[in-house]
Design an enzyme around this catalytic site. Sequence first.
Site, PDB file in Angstrom:
ATOM      1  N   TYR A  77      30.776  56.215  29.442  1.00 59.10           N
ATOM      2  CA  TYR A  77      32.026  55.638  29.926  1.00 59.10           C
ATOM      3  C   TYR A  77      31.779  54.765  31.156  1.00 59.10           C
ATOM      4  CZ  TYR A  77      36.803  55.253  31.603  1.00 59.10           C
ATOM      5  OH  TYR A  77      38.008  54.767  32.034  1.00 59.10           O
ATOM      6  N   LYS A  81      31.885  50.568  31.473  1.00 60.67           N
ATOM      7  CA  LYS A  81      32.777  49.936  32.446  1.00 60.67           C
ATOM      8  C   LYS A  81      31.986  49.037  33.400  1.00 60.67           C
ATOM      9  CE  LYS A  81      36.718  51.607  31.096  1.00 60.67           C
ATOM     10  NZ  LYS A  81      37.740  50.732  30.516  1.00 60.67           N
TER      11      LYS A  81
END
Length: 170
Positions: A77, A81
């Site tokens: 994650y 990002k």
Amino acid sequence: QAVVDFERLGEHAAAFQGHDVGFCCLGTTRAKAGADGFVRVDRDYVAQAAELARAGGCKHFVLQSSRGANAQSRFLYLRVKGEVENLVQAVGFDRCTILRPAVLLCKRQESRPMEWIVQQFLGVVSRVFPTAYSVPVETVARAMVACVLQPGEGKVKVLENGAVHELGKA
């Protein structure tokens, strides 16, 4: 509002024409889309939308990212990002603002039991430490708009969770 097919985003270039500012809050979850789907949505679609926006004349791109975003992270994650932040910055907008909110506090239509539990806990914690671990989505939205209305301070500006709270109060 233009509805686009993200699998054929290039065919929708006209939807990205003639806008001075682009706002991007696109994202999904690994649980909902799988690891490959998460990367495709949160990195690839966002990067392609940024490129189309720039080609269409967009001068200022505002990206909602995440606290802890880091292209070198071992966590998928946070790595994705961080990667998308780098890709969006490389597009070459006159201004690029990246917001890195902590856990988003919001009401969802879909059931996410673990997220609900975390939100309930963080809702209580936020009464004592209002900017530490979470932020209401309304505050993020206000901050996104406010950063466009302020004079630019450099080409790229990254706003961490505390700054998102402050700007969202403006």
